[in-house]
Write a protein that holds these residues in place. Structure first.
Motif, PDB file in Angstrom:
ATOM      1  N   PHE A 179      -7.320  -0.931   4.886  1.00 58.05           N
ATOM      2  CA  PHE A 179      -8.163  -0.555   3.304  1.00 58.05           C
ATOM      3  C   PHE A 179      -8.909  -1.535   2.962  1.00 58.05           C
ATOM      4  O   PHE A 179      -9.576  -1.251   2.577  1.00 58.05           O
ATOM      5  CB  PHE A 179      -6.355  -0.827   2.968  1.00 58.05           C
ATOM      6  CG  PHE A 179      -6.221  -0.702   1.282  1.00 58.05           C
ATOM      7  CD1 PHE A 179      -6.621  -1.537   0.095  1.00 58.05           C
ATOM      8  CD2 PHE A 179      -6.321   0.683   0.831  1.00 58.05           C
ATOM      9  CE1 PHE A 179      -6.688  -1.546  -1.244  1.00 58.05           C
ATOM     10  CE2 PHE A 179      -6.583   0.304  -0.914  1.00 58.05           C
ATOM     11  CZ  PHE A 179      -6.591  -0.563  -2.031  1.00 58.05           C
TER      12      PHE A 179
ATOM     13  N   GLU B 277      -3.395  -2.261   5.656  1.00 52.05           N
ATOM     14  CA  GLU B 277      -3.967  -3.696   5.308  1.00 52.05           C
ATOM     15  C   GLU B 277      -4.956  -3.436   5.996  1.00 52.05           C
ATOM     16  O   GLU B 277      -6.025  -3.794   5.170  1.00 52.05           O
ATOM     17  CB  GLU B 277      -3.119  -4.706   5.326  1.00 52.05           C
ATOM     18  CG  GLU B 277      -2.036  -4.821   4.053  1.00 52.05           C
ATOM     19  CD  GLU B 277      -2.365  -4.777   3.417  1.00 52.05           C
ATOM     20  OE1 GLU B 277      -0.764  -4.518   2.765  1.00 52.05           O
ATOM     21  OE2 GLU B 277      -2.815  -5.156   2.457  1.00 52.05           O
TER      22      GLU B 277
ATOM     23  N   THR C  13      -0.405   3.432  -2.339  1.00 49.81           N
ATOM     24  CA  THR C  13      -1.590   3.875  -2.028  1.00 49.81           C
ATOM     25  C   THR C  13      -1.185   5.508  -1.288  1.00 49.81           C
ATOM     26  O   THR C  13      -2.173   6.551  -1.636  1.00 49.81           O
ATOM     27  CB  THR C  13      -2.246   3.026  -1.567  1.00 49.81           C
ATOM     28  OG1 THR C  13      -2.986   2.063  -2.592  1.00 49.81           O
ATOM     29  CG2 THR C  13      -3.739   3.301  -1.842  1.00 49.81           C
TER      30      THR C  13
ATOM     31  N   LEU D 249       1.145  -1.413   0.505  1.00 50.31           N
ATOM     32  CA  LEU D 249      -0.124  -0.108  -0.045  1.00 50.31           C
ATOM     33  C   LEU D 249       0.993   1.183   0.217  1.00 50.31           C
ATOM     34  O   LEU D 249       0.394   2.932   0.225  1.00 50.31           O
ATOM     35  CB  LEU D 249      -0.633  -0.602   1.085  1.00 50.31           C
ATOM     36  CG  LEU D 249      -1.973  -0.983   1.161  1.00 50.31           C
ATOM     37  CD1 LEU D 249      -2.871  -1.017   2.170  1.00 50.31           C
ATOM     38  CD2 LEU D 249      -2.575  -0.605   0.131  1.00 50.31           C
TER      39      LEU D 249
END
Lengths: 538, 187
Positions: free
Chosen positions: A530, A527, A314, A311
């Motif tokens: 997300f 995580e 992101t 991530l």
């Protein structure tokens, strides 16, 4: 302005002061407005070159935007024609112009009718004025009241671009995320993802196309590519949209990261992934993985890697939007307007992070890069093959991967023998369903390259494809094209900081060092946040 | 006096900013104008930085991009065809048309000079010309220009479309038959 008096000279002086101040105000307005007007209209031209085989060419006739066409032949000669048109019935292209030899000397000037069989590639060039984003709409002020996880960790909000699920029995299995790095219209691109988790059991394949994030998705096309293989063969995609058939796939003998043995994690495509954590002082810090194989073929080897991102990208993407804040629309419009300049600067972050580089040892034991996988996306595992140069592994049976620490998850690494290149059969959607109702308009949009299917958060389409009758003898891929626009969250606006945006553009090396501590704090929890913040219609 | 100093500084800044416009490496009049690109059938102008892995020195090769294949890039310089291994390319710049940078640059300078009459207010309007004009000139210079350090297979695939033979090298062609573009006239 001075008060006038009856003295003739005084009146002149005061009037002339008044007039000078008026003129000054007018000049100021002109000098302030003119650069703004010029900048807005100062749309520099962009050249869009389309090169395709005749049967796949998207345009059928000349227009004001595309007055000329070039037809490239096997001998190296080229037809340069105007007033051109395709004739699908006779499989020819007609036009008026010149036939040029391989050194571009004119052989003949005439009206030509050229058979598809004679043409290897068709080329057109469209010159557009790059303008502020068409249809760019930045939705601000969206508050995720329904997802507590996202509010508590705003930079971990679910975001994805379109996700594709393939039907298996009564379930839909996540298979791909399309064009993850296409965050602006100018970054629209084609993406090819392997369908690796589902084997079709009948000659019909159903894909579910979802918009699961707070994004607007603009989908130009969503096709299935079918590639035939021999009995023991498998098909893998390259990083430049080619395909190889391979056999003799073998697992690594040994795979290490520093002193850690990670062979078990990368031996099979089984969801058990190897990954590392980011560097605490520099998000662009690199690391290596060393792989050893045995029983290596002398030539035509390819390294197969199954991967997805963590991530980090992101976080960086959302952080950049956050720093742009309420001026995000202006920043992104500027990127569209001056295109390569701003996009190149934005792309410098991607260059510093890089992809998964594949290196082999030369005769002098130097490590040489022979390929690189660069594909954004943390959601679905994708698979690519990197062809290795002939005799690449004769000196040493080792291959090295080099990548940014904490950026990648690797599920599987394998070595294979490349048998042949393969051309895909493109299968377009036959039907589309939205809310269980057939939607022929959606199908038309996906099958017309000049149109696009636009989806909003929570939209889901089921797309139906007809596979070849001997469908078991093929491997399948999803080919999607488009771009998407992120919606700004309220929670991001508090971080608005133009200085940080400037640092990102002009000093990305330091930018990635400065952000490292902040990312390390949330890396472990990202995580969970997300995946729990996917947007689903109630 | 203050204003004159400011204007001199502003114009200097503009010239420095415009210096950040991307330079063109192609010979004068070699590249077609933007509106001629639709008919042009030569390749773009390619400038490659290459590392000699034996001597560990860098050198440059530039010329017309003829074509690429899975391993090599073919560049025609004068009448010499250079066959360059992709493995040793450290930087690549492809230009495809002649930019209109001078027009934007001139406009930026003239626009800033015009702010002389603004007096105090040139503090606001001159920078707008500097920023707007330089951005426009810089943007124009970088438009349709393909630059990559340590180019990947994706990059080579993209610029192949701007080569003389996007379909690949003709199989029956010998490389020494190739001739460079004549500068006296485009196709």
């Amino acid at each position: 302005m001075k008060k006038s008096n009856i003295d003739r000279t005084g009146m002149k002086i005061s009037y002339s002061n008044y007039r000078r101040s008026k003129i000054k105000i007018a000049i100021i307005f002109i000098c302030i407005l003119t650069p703004a007007i010029i900048l807005m209209s100062c749309a520099t031209a962009r050249i869009t070159r389309t090169v395709e085989k005749p049967k796949n060419f998207p345009y059928l006739k000349y227009s004001d935007d595309i007055p000329y066409i070039k037809l490239h032949t096997e001998s190296g000669s080229v037809y340069s024609l105007h007033s051109w048109e395709f004739n699908e019935a006779t499989q020819t292209i007609t036009g008026i112009g010149e036939l040029l030899d391989f050194n571009r000397n004119v052989i003949k000037e005439d009206t030509f009718s050229v058979s598809y069989d004679e043409i290897l590639l068709v080329e057109t060039n469209e010159i557009n004025a790059s303008s502020p984003v068409l249809g760019l709409s930045v939705m601000t002020g969206i508050t995720l009241a329904i997802t507590i996880a996202c509010i508590s960790n705003p930079k971990a909000c679910f975001g994805s671009c379109p996700t594709f699920y393939v039907k298996e029995g009564n379930d839909f299995v996540l298979q791909a995320e399309g064009f993850s790095s296409s965050i602006l219209p100018s970054l629209e691109e084609k993406d090819i993802d392997a369908i690796s988790k589902v084997k079709p059991y009948k000659s019909e394949m159903i894909l579910k196309l979802k918009n699961e994030a707070l994004e607007t998705h603009v989908i130009r096309s969503a096709n299935i590519l079918a590639l035939p293989h021999k009995k023991n063969g498998r098909i893998f995609a390259t990083t430049n949209d080619g395909f190889y058939e391979v056999d003799k796939i073998q697992k690594p003998l040994l795979c290490t990261n520093k002193t850690d043995d990670i062979t078990n994690e990368v031996s099979m495509l089984d969801g058990l992934e190897w990954f590392s954590t980011s560097d605490s002082s520099n998000l662009a810090e690199k690391e290596t993985v060393e792989i050893t194989f045995s029983n290596i073929e002398k030539a035509n080897n390819g390294l197969i890697i199954s991967y997805r991102q963590k991530l980090l990208t992101t976080f960086l993407f959302y952080q950049s939007l956050s720093y742009m804040g309420s001026n995000t629309g202006n920043w992104l419009s500027n990127a569209e307007r001056v295109n390569n300049d701003m996009n190149q600067k934005i792309g410098k972050i991607d260059d510093l992070l890089g992809g998964i580089e594949v290196l082999i040892q030369s005769d002098s034991e130097e490590w040489i890069k022979v390929g690189e996988i660069i594909e954004t996306g943390p959601i679905a595992t994708d698979i690519k093959i990197i062809p290795l140069p002939e005799n690449a592994l004769l000196t040493s049976s080792k291959i090295k991967l080099r990548m940014t620490k904490g950026l990648w998850r690797i599920d599987n690494i394998a070595l294979a023998h490349i048998v042949d290149t393969v051309e895909p059969i493109k299968i377009t959607p036959q039907k589309a369903f939205y809310n269980e109702l057939e939607d022929p308009v959606a199908v038309k949009k996906l099958n017309d390259s000049t149109k696009a299917l636009v989806t909003l958060p929570g939209d889901e389409y089921e797309l139906v494809y007809q596979l070849p009758s001997n469908f078991k003898e093929y491997d399948y891929f999803i080919e999607s094209r488009g771009y998407y626009l992120e919606w700004l969250r309220n929670e991001w606006l508090v971080d608005e900081n133009p200085d940080k945006v400037n640092q990102m553009l002009f000093n990305p090396i330091q930018y990635l060092k400065d952000l490292a501590p902040e990312f390390k704090e949330i890396e472990a929890d990202m995580e969970r946040s997300f995946w729990s913040s996917k947007y689903v219609l109630p | 006096m203050y204003y004159h100093k400011f204007l001199i500084a502003a114009v200097t800044v503009i010239l420095l900013l415009l210096n950040s416009c991307a330079p063109s490496y192609a010979p004068t009049n070699w590249l077609p104008n933007t509106d001629q690109i639709q008919k042009e059938s030569f390749g773009g102008w390619l400038t490659l930085s290459i590392v000699d892995s034996i001597s560990n020195t860098d050198f440059q090769i530039e010329g017309e991009l003829i074509s690429t294949d899975s391993e090599y890039v073919y560049v025609l310089s004068d009448s010499v065809i250079n066959v360059v291994s992709k493995l040793y390319v450290t930087n690549s710049i492809l230009e495809i048309d002649d930019k209109n940078t001078d027009a934007y640059a001139g406009l930026a300078v003239l626009g800033t000079l015009s702010t002389i009459s603004n007096g105090y207010y040139l503090i606001f309007s001159a920078p707008m010309w500097i920023i707007g004009g330089s951005a426009a000139a810089g943007g124009e210079s970088r438009r349709d220009r393909y630059v990559k350090e340590f180019p990947s297979y994706t990059y080579w695939d993209e610029i192949q479309n701007f080569s003389r033979f996007p379909q690949g090298l003709p199989p029956n062609l010998t490389l020494d038959e190739l001739r460079p573009k004549k500068l006296s006239g485009n196709d």
